[in-house]
Design a protein around this motif. Structure first.
Motif, short mmCIF file in Angstrom:
data_model
loop_
_atom_site.label_atom_id
_atom_site.label_comp_id
_atom_site.label_asym_id
_atom_site.label_seq_id
_atom_site.Cartn_x
_atom_site.Cartn_y
_atom_site.Cartn_z
N GLN A 113 0.86 -1.19 0.00
CA GLN A 113 0.00 0.00 0.00
C GLN A 113 0.89 1.23 0.00
OE1 GLN A 113 -3.72 0.27 2.38
NE2 GLN A 113 -2.77 2.04 3.36
N THR A 202 -1.95 -4.34 -4.87
CA THR A 202 -2.12 -2.95 -4.42
C THR A 202 -3.60 -2.61 -4.35
OG1 THR A 202 -0.03 -2.33 -5.48
CG2 THR A 202 -1.53 -0.55 -4.88
N TYR A 204 -7.15 -0.60 -4.58
CA TYR A 204 -7.70 0.43 -5.46
C TYR A 204 -8.41 1.47 -4.58
CZ TYR A 204 -6.87 -3.13 -9.00
OH TYR A 204 -6.29 -4.07 -9.81
N ARG A 205 -7.74 2.57 -4.37
CA ARG A 205 -8.29 3.58 -3.46
C ARG A 205 -9.53 4.24 -4.04
NH1 ARG A 205 -6.25 6.09 1.00
NH2 ARG A 205 -7.15 8.11 1.51
N GLU A 206 -9.63 4.36 -5.36
CA GLU A 206 -10.79 5.02 -5.97
C GLU A 206 -12.06 4.20 -5.81
OE1 GLU A 206 -8.44 2.75 -9.08
OE2 GLU A 206 -8.02 4.25 -7.52
N LEU A 207 -11.94 2.89 -5.54
CA LEU A 207 -13.11 2.04 -5.32
C LEU A 207 -13.44 1.87 -3.84
CD1 LEU A 207 -12.41 -0.83 -7.90
CD2 LEU A 207 -13.85 1.19 -8.19
N GLN A 221 -10.83 -0.92 1.09
CA GLN A 221 -10.37 -0.80 -0.29
C GLN A 221 -10.32 -2.18 -0.95
OE1 GLN A 221 -6.98 2.07 -0.73
NE2 GLN A 221 -6.92 1.93 1.49
N THR A 223 -9.07 -5.01 -3.63
CA THR A 223 -7.89 -5.37 -4.42
C THR A 223 -8.33 -6.41 -5.45
OG1 THR A 223 -7.20 -7.18 -2.97
CG2 THR A 223 -6.45 -4.96 -2.39
N SER A 224 -7.37 -6.97 -6.16
CA SER A 224 -7.71 -7.96 -7.18
C SER A 224 -8.25 -9.24 -6.57
CB SER A 224 -6.47 -8.28 -8.03
OG SER A 224 -5.99 -7.12 -8.66
N TRP A 288 -19.01 -3.14 -8.04
CA TRP A 288 -17.77 -3.86 -7.77
C TRP A 288 -18.03 -5.36 -7.62
CZ3 TRP A 288 -16.62 -5.64 -2.52
CH2 TRP A 288 -15.41 -6.34 -2.46
#
Length: 436
Positions: A113, A202, A204-207, A221, A223-224, A288
């Motif tokens: 992060q 890493t 995804y802060r925008e999500l 947050q 992630t994948s 999401w």
């Protein structure tokens, strides 16, 4: 018969009898305390999987990060150390000499992060099997460093254009950039050295969206492969591949927040819940979940998930025979909508023509009914006349007589009016003759 110790010391005695009993009580309590501590440690170490030994590499080019803190702390006070990657695992060595080993094959998720929008930059390892350090077992180990002042001194006088503050901000930006490049280089070297056995993910802060997984509101947050909160401790790591269903509770328009429940594919695991998610984030969370191919449902009530999961575990076959998770679906609306859609799909244009023909036949039948009603009313009138016993000729004569009588009445009325009023010339002549 009871014995009571005395505090009075007899001649020739070294100590009073009560002191011996106090000493014995203290020793007994110490033994009990040690036994309870050892028992708690043994219980804590139950289920620990023995790991392989760490194979150290003496190569000087090993990926290494210095001046890192570890969470959870090895001791009560946090201490710095160095994280180094070796042949089959990581080793963290503190300035005191404490060592924590993490093998590559025990890493379930590895997260990096960056410090964008955060006060710390970190590496986090979510483990398959717990490891022991600090006399406790841990499934999550984190290494981080601070990139700015977490606490601010409000007592000092600061101005917007103070040169010292501007230099401090510039130094902080440079340090952030340097730390990001160092951490990212470490992650890339480890991934290449382990041949993608350890792969850093890493967030995804925008999500991200806010919620309360434990006690405080944090930023969650995606992630994948997981949904995480790594900044606040205790951390939250929910693996998406292990999730079977997500249910939204208290979804109503007049409420500001809703709850989110994660049901695992392994029903023996406890469900995870995130409370007090803002209602504005509902659509983003659904998008999401759709992108991750995770089924979700929603309802207006809070459910007793402990009781539900116990029912499923006791009789899983019976649960799915009764419809499984269909009880979470809005059945009434779904059923009616489905029937309407089926009817629309089965609609044929030929049926519309038959419908118009049927409507035309109905109109013809209505007109026939109206004509029949008129015929019946006319026949009823004729029947009433025939029942009176008069023919058409008799009726015509009666009509003529009635007209003649009406004409005579009009003539009589006009004559009477003329006689009553009279002509003006005659009346004046009669008046003159009377005067003479």
């Amino acid at each position: 018969m009871s014995f009571r110790s005395s505090n009075n010391k007899e001649p020739g005695e070294i100590s009073a009898p009560s002191s011996n009993l106090n000493t014995a009580l203290r020793i007994i309590k110490e033994v009990q305390k040690k036994y309870k501590t050892r028992e708690a440690e043994e219980k804590e170490l139950e289920g620990i999987v023995k790991q392989d030994a760490l194979q150290l590499s003496n190569n000087r080019s090993n990926p290494k990060l210095k001046d890192l803190y570890i969470r959870p702390n090895i001791v009560s006070k946090r201490i710095t150390g160095t994280l180094e990657a070796h042949s089959n695992g990581f080793r963290f060595t503190s300035v005191r000499g404490d060592k924590v080993d993490i093998l590559y094959n025990n890493v379930k998720h590895a997260f990096y992060q960056p410090c964008d929008g955060e006060m710390i930059i970190l590496l986090h390892f979510h483990l398959k099997h717990a490891i022991v350090f600090g006399k406790k077992k841990h499934n999550d180990v984190q290494f981080y460093t601070e990139v700015g002042e977490i606490t601010t001194d409000l007592g000092k006088n600061s101005y917007m254009h103070d040169r010292d503050d501007m230099m401090a901000e510039q130094a902080e930006r440079e340090m952030r950039h340097k730390l990001k490049s160092a951490f990212k280089g470490f992650c890339e070297k480890v991934e290449s050295m382990t041949r993608q056995v350890v792969e850093f993910d890493t967030p995804y802060r925008e999500l991200g969206f806010h919620g309360v997984p434990f006690k405080s509101t944090v930023l969650l947050q995606p992630t994948s492969h997981a949904l995480v909160n790594l900044t606040e401790w205790p951390v939250l790591v929910i693996t998406l591949d292990e999730i079977e269903l997500v249910h939204f509770e208290r979804v109503q328009f007049h409420l500001r927040n809703f709850d989110m429940v994660f049901v695992c594919k392994d029903y023996n695991k406890k469900t995870s819940m995130i409370n007090l998610i803002p209602m504005q984030s509902l659509d983003n969370v659904k998008d999401w979940l759709n992108s991750c191919d995770i089924h979700y449902t929603e309802g207006i009530q809070s459910l007793n998930w402990v009781k539900i999961m116990k029912t499923i575990i006791d009789d899983p076959n019976g649960f799915f025979d009764q419809g499984g998770w269909n009880f979470l679906e809005p059945d009434s609306d779904a059923g009616s909508d489905g029937e309407d859609e089926d009817e629309d799909e089965n609609f044929n244009p030929s049926e519309s023509g038959s419908g118009s023909e049927s409507s035309g036949s109905e109109e013809d039948e209505e007109s026939d009914w109206d004509e029949e009603d008129d015929d019946e009313s006319g026949s009823e009138e004729l029947d009433s006349d025939e029942e009176s016993g008069k023919d058409w000729s008799d009726l015509e004569e009666e009509a003529r007589k009635a007209d003649a009588e009406d004409g005579n009445l009009h003539e009589d009325d006009s004559r009477g009016r003329k006689r009553k009023h009279g002509s003006p010339g005659k009346s004046s002549k009669s008046k003159k003759s009377k005067r003479r």
